[in-house]
Scaffold this motif. Structure first.
Motif: not given
Length: 537
Positions: A470-478
């Motif tokens: 799924f290009p352009g989709s990510f998981i932001f980890m904080a």
């Protein structure tokens, strides 16, 4: 010349032109040489006086034209040539262009609102319903409780009490809102719970249990996908120890225990692989002695050496060492062998990360010059050292906690401000080259409320995980740090997308964003649009 004299009048102009070119080809450039040559031809060849005068006339016109060219060479033009036979003024052209730019800018504003405004359209190439759910703006309101106890009218008149802010409530370990920011074990995410109806859902800031039923200890970490085992590995600080201060003004700390490692096939169910890099208990001179600092470990695989390389922030208790440390292992689950620490490129280094590009070149990115700027440079072929190449980026912006990722040839980065354990506003940045120049796009956070957006949802960036397929989709980890009890710090994982217009356009592009917007969407509960373990990675 006789042929010219015997020609018809209609051919004279053409023949004169040929004669003039012939004279020029013989380099007869001086005035007296030209006139002498023509007159000699007139006498010897019997050319008529009419033809002779025509030749001299053409010569005079050409000479005058050359003078005009030289005279206009250094004159500033006041008009612009448009179509044949017309001339248009320079101001008209400029204001026409400005008008077009304003019209385009108004069009972009109609189709885009900023993060504080609320609704933002999710314009992605893929429009699957589940992705639309992730991009929906979810609002959240906090009710600040009334102050505890009653104050006497005299005390209130003498010193009026200032209203409490949400950030103060967050930092106050005795706040009545504490269960909102740090939910208790009753709401923990338990992947092994039988009959779990909410499987694969992420709940930001809830306690997250591993397959053994223990809270995951991988703070300030990063994730590596291993092609050999076809698993994800999550490395982070293992902070399962008491929080204390070495002196009154010192920051909260936990003794080094080591780097924890967890494995997963779906990014939701995590198995504890143990502590893969352990602290040194007795040797006080060792970088990993428990009294020192180990933060933000990241691991990448080196295909050239067939080894897994770990980089981390190494410091002493007073944060004066400011170095990076390196360890290696033959297996993603360790044990890792600690090699050395060093100040990269001769500069102090605190918050850091590493990024492996598509071509296999790896880079170190770190906060330096007392966190006033970031430095970035490539690693050696074996990933064990930095090279001499280095670039300063975001100079004077005081950013830390860098998290890099790449999409469609453009490099993106999310950073935080420098406020210790307290949360602050995130910023997204972009560059065509990883070495810069880097430009700031603005706050990527969307949803929640204004305080949540300006505190990165009460968390700090650490890593960005691309979603395969799924290009352009990510998981932001904080990390949502709990300075009163660091072992109870929580994980805030949220969907991140790239697309749309950026909030903070560059100064030199007439207000038009040159980069796509980075968006981090707030959700109390969310899940991936597929079961990752079922994909053929």
């Amino acid at each position: 010349m006789k042929a010219l004299a015997e020609s018809s009048p209609s051919q004279i102009n053409i023949d004169i032109g040929h004669f003039w070119k012939a004279a020029c080809s013989k380099h007869i450039h001086l005035e007296h040489q030209f006139r002498t040559h023509v007159r000699e031809c007139h006498v010897s060849d019997g050319i008529s006086s009419t033809v002779l005068n025509r030749l001299l006339h053409y010569h005079e016109e050409d000479k005058n034209e050359n003078k005009m060219r030289m005279r206009n060479k250094y004159r500033k033009p006041t008009t612009l040539r448009c179509n044949a036979g017309t001339r248009c003024s320079f101001p008209v052209v400029v204001w026409s262009l400005v008008g077009c730019l304003l019209m385009l800018h108004l069009y972009s504003l109609v189709h885009h609102k900023d993060g504080d405004g609320g609704d933002i359209q999710f314009r992605k190439a893929h429009h699957q319903p589940l992705f639309r759910e992730l991009a929906e703006v979810e609002e959240e309101n906090f009710q600040i409780p009334p102050p505890k106890g009653k104050r006497s009218p005299r005390a209130a008149k003498r010193r009026p009490k200032r209203p409490t802010t949400l950030i103060e409530e967050f930092l106050d370990e005795s706040s009545q809102l504490r269960p909102v920011f740090f939910p208790d074990m009753k709401t923990a995410i338990d992947p092994m719970k039988e009959g779990e109806n909410e499987s694969l859902y992420y709940y930001p800031a809830r306690i997250w249990l591993d397959t053994d039923g223990n809270p995951i200890q991988a703070h300030g970490g990063g994730i590596m996908y291993d092609d050999k085992s076809r698993k994800y590995y999550w490395y982070g600080e293992y902070k399962d120890g008491p929080t204390y201060h070495i002196h009154k003004k010192a920051a909260a700390r936990v003794d080094i225990i080591g780097v924890g490692c967890y494995s997963s096939k779906d990014l939701w169910t995590w198995k504890n692989e143990g502590i893969v890099l352990t602290a040194e208990e007795t040797d006080e001179t060792h970088d990993l002695h428990k009294s020192n600092v180990l933060e933000r470990p990241k691991v990448i695989y080196n295909r050239n050496t067939d080894k897994y390389v770990m980089w981390m922030h190494i410091d002493d208790a007073n944060y004066t060492k400011a170095s990076v440390g390196v360890a290696v292992s033959k297996s993603p689950t360790g044990p890792f062998n600690y090699l050395h620490s060093k100040r990269p490129h001769g500069f102090d280094s605190r918050d850091m990360t590493i990024f492996k590009d598509d071509n296999g070149i790896a880079y170190l990115i770190y906060s330096s010059e007392d966190n006033s700027e970031l430095h970035i440079g490539p690693l050696s072929r074996d990933y064990l050292y930095v090279t001499r190449a280095m670039r300063r980026i975001l100079v004077g912006q005081h950013r830390e906690a860098p998290a890099l990722f790449k999409y469609e040839g453009t490099y993106y980065m999310v950073t935080s401000g420098c406020t210790g354990w307290a949360p602050n506003e995130a910023m997204a940045h972009a560059a065509e080259s990883i070495l810069g120049p880097w430009e700031t796009l603005g706050n990527p956070c969307i949803g929640g409320n204004k305080v949540l957006r300006h505190t990165t949802f009460f968390s700090q960036s650490t890593f960005v995980v691309p979603l395969p397929g799924f290009p352009g989709s990510f998981i932001f980890m904080a990390d949502r740090w709990n300075p009163a009890n660091l072992r109870d710090s929580r994980y805030v994982w949220l969907p991140l997308t790239v697309g749309g217009a950026a909030d903070q356009p560059l100064d030199y592009n007439f207000g038009f964003p040159l980069w796509s917007r980075v968006s981090i969407y707030w959700h109390k509960r969310w899940r991936l649009p597929y079961r990752l373990s079922e994909l053929k990675l």
